[in-house]
Enzyme design. Structure first.
Site, PDB file in Angstrom:
ATOM      1  N   GLY A  33      -2.709  -1.490  -7.392  1.00 21.92           N
ATOM      2  CA  GLY A  33      -1.599  -2.436  -7.466  1.00 21.92           C
ATOM      3  C   GLY A  33      -1.847  -3.573  -8.445  1.00 21.92           C
ATOM      4  N   GLN A  34      -0.785  -3.934  -9.143  1.00 22.99           N
ATOM      5  CA  GLN A  34      -0.853  -5.079 -10.073  1.00 22.99           C
ATOM      6  C   GLN A  34      -1.189  -6.378  -9.334  1.00 22.99           C
ATOM      7  OE1 GLN A  34       2.730  -6.047 -12.403  1.00 22.99           O
ATOM      8  NE2 GLN A  34       1.872  -8.109 -12.551  1.00 22.99           N
ATOM      9  N   HIS A  39       0.845  -1.205   0.000  1.00 22.90           N
ATOM     10  CA  HIS A  39       0.000   0.000   0.000  1.00 22.90           C
ATOM     11  C   HIS A  39       0.881   1.256   0.000  1.00 22.90           C
ATOM     12  CE1 HIS A  39      -2.756  -2.911   2.208  1.00 22.90           C
ATOM     13  NE2 HIS A  39      -3.496  -2.541   1.193  1.00 22.90           N
ATOM     14  N   SER A  99       0.327  -8.883   1.338  1.00 19.29           N
ATOM     15  CA  SER A  99      -1.136  -8.844   1.362  1.00 19.29           C
ATOM     16  C   SER A  99      -1.600  -8.729   2.804  1.00 19.29           C
ATOM     17  CB  SER A  99      -1.686 -10.137   0.743  1.00 19.29           C
ATOM     18  OG  SER A  99      -3.047 -10.281   1.073  1.00 19.29           O
TER      19      SER A  99
HETATM   20  P1  AMP Z   1      -6.524  -3.611  -0.502  1.00 12.40           P
HETATM   21  O1  AMP Z   1      -6.359  -2.842   0.764  1.00 12.40           O
HETATM   22  O2  AMP Z   1      -6.102  -5.030  -0.400  1.00 12.40           O
HETATM   23  O3  AMP Z   1      -7.872  -3.411  -1.126  1.00 12.40           O
HETATM   24  O4  AMP Z   1      -5.495  -2.965  -1.530  1.00 12.40           O
HETATM   25  C1  AMP Z   1      -5.509  -1.587  -1.805  1.00 12.40           C
HETATM   26  C2  AMP Z   1      -4.613  -1.341  -2.989  1.00 12.40           C
HETATM   27  O5  AMP Z   1      -3.290  -1.783  -2.676  1.00 12.40           O
HETATM   28  C3  AMP Z   1      -5.059  -2.107  -4.243  1.00 12.40           C
HETATM   29  O6  AMP Z   1      -4.882  -1.283  -5.375  1.00 12.40           O
HETATM   30  C4  AMP Z   1      -4.106  -3.275  -4.256  1.00 12.40           C
HETATM   31  O7  AMP Z   1      -3.874  -3.811  -5.548  1.00 12.40           O
HETATM   32  C5  AMP Z   1      -2.842  -2.631  -3.713  1.00 12.40           C
HETATM   33  N1  AMP Z   1      -1.933  -3.654  -3.192  1.00 12.40           N
HETATM   34  C6  AMP Z   1      -2.238  -4.671  -2.333  1.00 12.40           C
HETATM   35  N2  AMP Z   1      -1.163  -5.448  -2.131  1.00 12.40           N
HETATM   36  C7  AMP Z   1      -0.161  -4.926  -2.891  1.00 12.40           C
HETATM   37  C8  AMP Z   1       1.194  -5.295  -3.123  1.00 12.40           C
HETATM   38  N3  AMP Z   1       1.746  -6.348  -2.543  1.00 12.40           N
HETATM   39  N4  AMP Z   1       1.937  -4.518  -3.959  1.00 12.40           N
HETATM   40  C9  AMP Z   1       1.387  -3.423  -4.566  1.00 12.40           C
HETATM   41  N5  AMP Z   1       0.111  -3.034  -4.391  1.00 12.40           N
HETATM   42  C10 AMP Z   1      -0.653  -3.781  -3.568  1.00 12.40           C
END
Ligand code: AMP
Length: 287
Positions: A149-150, A37, A187
């Site tokens: 994020g990818q 993040h 994650s």
């Molecule tokens: P989330 O909180 O899981 O909904 O993620 C929020 C944002 O962070 C989303 O755009 C995800 O793709 C990104 N994200 C989550 N894990 C990673 C990671 N390991 N590397 C880069 N971006 C990430």
């Protein structure tokens, strides 16, 4: 860092930011923040004057209510991390703030086949929920650029499509996946793995690396995906899919012939220790 809980207050503040001709970068998250993040925050800071991060665990994108209940919440630590990363604004709305109309009524976006393959096949309604919340957040923040994020590749493609559907001028920036030193994709859900499972989870990354290596040597890709699926099973995972796909326009297709110049990606979803993990890798081309 400013903290807003009400969209009306955030909107007023951002109106002033826009009036002073400053650009706004937006990073939507569900919290339990890690370096993945924070890499999005850094990317947004590089390209914008003001960075807005939102933390909202969006109930409409959880197909499994247990997953929603178990989603990690670490708000104090998150605020500290965002402060340390010099984030300008945190938006922290309640469910009532984001869904005054209730959770059940919603638009139906036409995301085409993107909604029915990979994650869509195993998480029914998930991407409608993602589309619904991102649409609402974009209406409130009205950023110049949106950073995602990818790691959640299919989500990025869904949002790219959403931006077209809603005629938005927001530019989507897809940032690379941040990994632990083992290769495991960072994650929020990794926190729910036991120490032993966390070590084991790296096998997903290793499977993707092997697919990339074999693809580079011109080895037959469908067999490779099948083999990776069976290997993960042998190691104690419950894989849902190991797929190799071509990216054609904004659509993903299961590969069924040599891909020519199309971008090719491998994507895996597998359960380990009661936790659902996903990861992906570009085998050819770019996103
Ligand atoms: P989330 O909180 O899981 O909904 O993620 C929020 C944002 O962070 C989303 O755009 C995800 O793709 C990104 N994200 C989550 N894990 C990673 C990671 N390991 N590397 C880069 N971006 C990430």
């Amino acid at each position: 860092m400013y903290l807003f809980k009400r969209s009306s207050d955030l909107k007023k503040h951002l109106d002033l930011v826009r009036k002073s001709n400053k650009s706004i970068g937006f990073v939507p998250t569900m919290g339990a923040l890690h370096n993945g993040h924070l890499s999005l925050i850094q990317a947004a800071k590089k390209e914008n004057d003001v960075v807005v991060c939102s933390i909202f665990v969006n109930p409409t994108q959880f197909n499994d209510p247990k997953d929603f209940e178990k989603y990690p919440i670490t708000i104090e630590e998150d605020i500290k991390k965002l402060n340390d990363a010099s984030t300008d604004i945190l938006f922290l709305p309640s469910v009532e703030e984001m869904y005054p109309e209730g959770l059940t009524i919603g638009k139906n976006y036409d995301f085409g086949n993107l909604e029915t393959i990979l994650e869509g096949k195993f998480r029914q309604g998930h991407f409608q929920g993602v589309g619904r919340i991102v649409h609402k957040l974009l209406d409130i923040v009205q950023p110049h650029k949106l950073f995602m994020g990818q790691k959640d590749l299919q989500q990025c493609l869904i949002i790219r499509k959403l931006l077209i559907i809603i005629n938005s001028t927001v530019k989507l920036v897809i940032c690379p996946t941040e990994r632990e030193s083992s290769g495991l994709a960072m994650s929020s859900r990794n926190e729910r793995l036991s120490p032993i499972a966390r070590k084991k989870a790296v096998a997903i990354y290793q499977a993707l690396e092997k697919l990339k290596h074999d693809f580079g040597k011109g080895l037959y890709f469908l067999e490779g995906a099948h083999e990776a699926f069976e290997n993960l099973k042998k190691q104690g995972f419950e894989p849902e899919y190991v797929d190799i796909l071509t990216l054609e326009g904004d659509n993903l297709h299961h590969i069924d012939q040599p891909p020519g110049n199309h971008t090719v990606v491998a994507a895996i979803a597998a359960w380990l220790d009661g936790v659902r993990l996903i990861d992906n890798m570009v085998l050819q081309g770019s996103l």
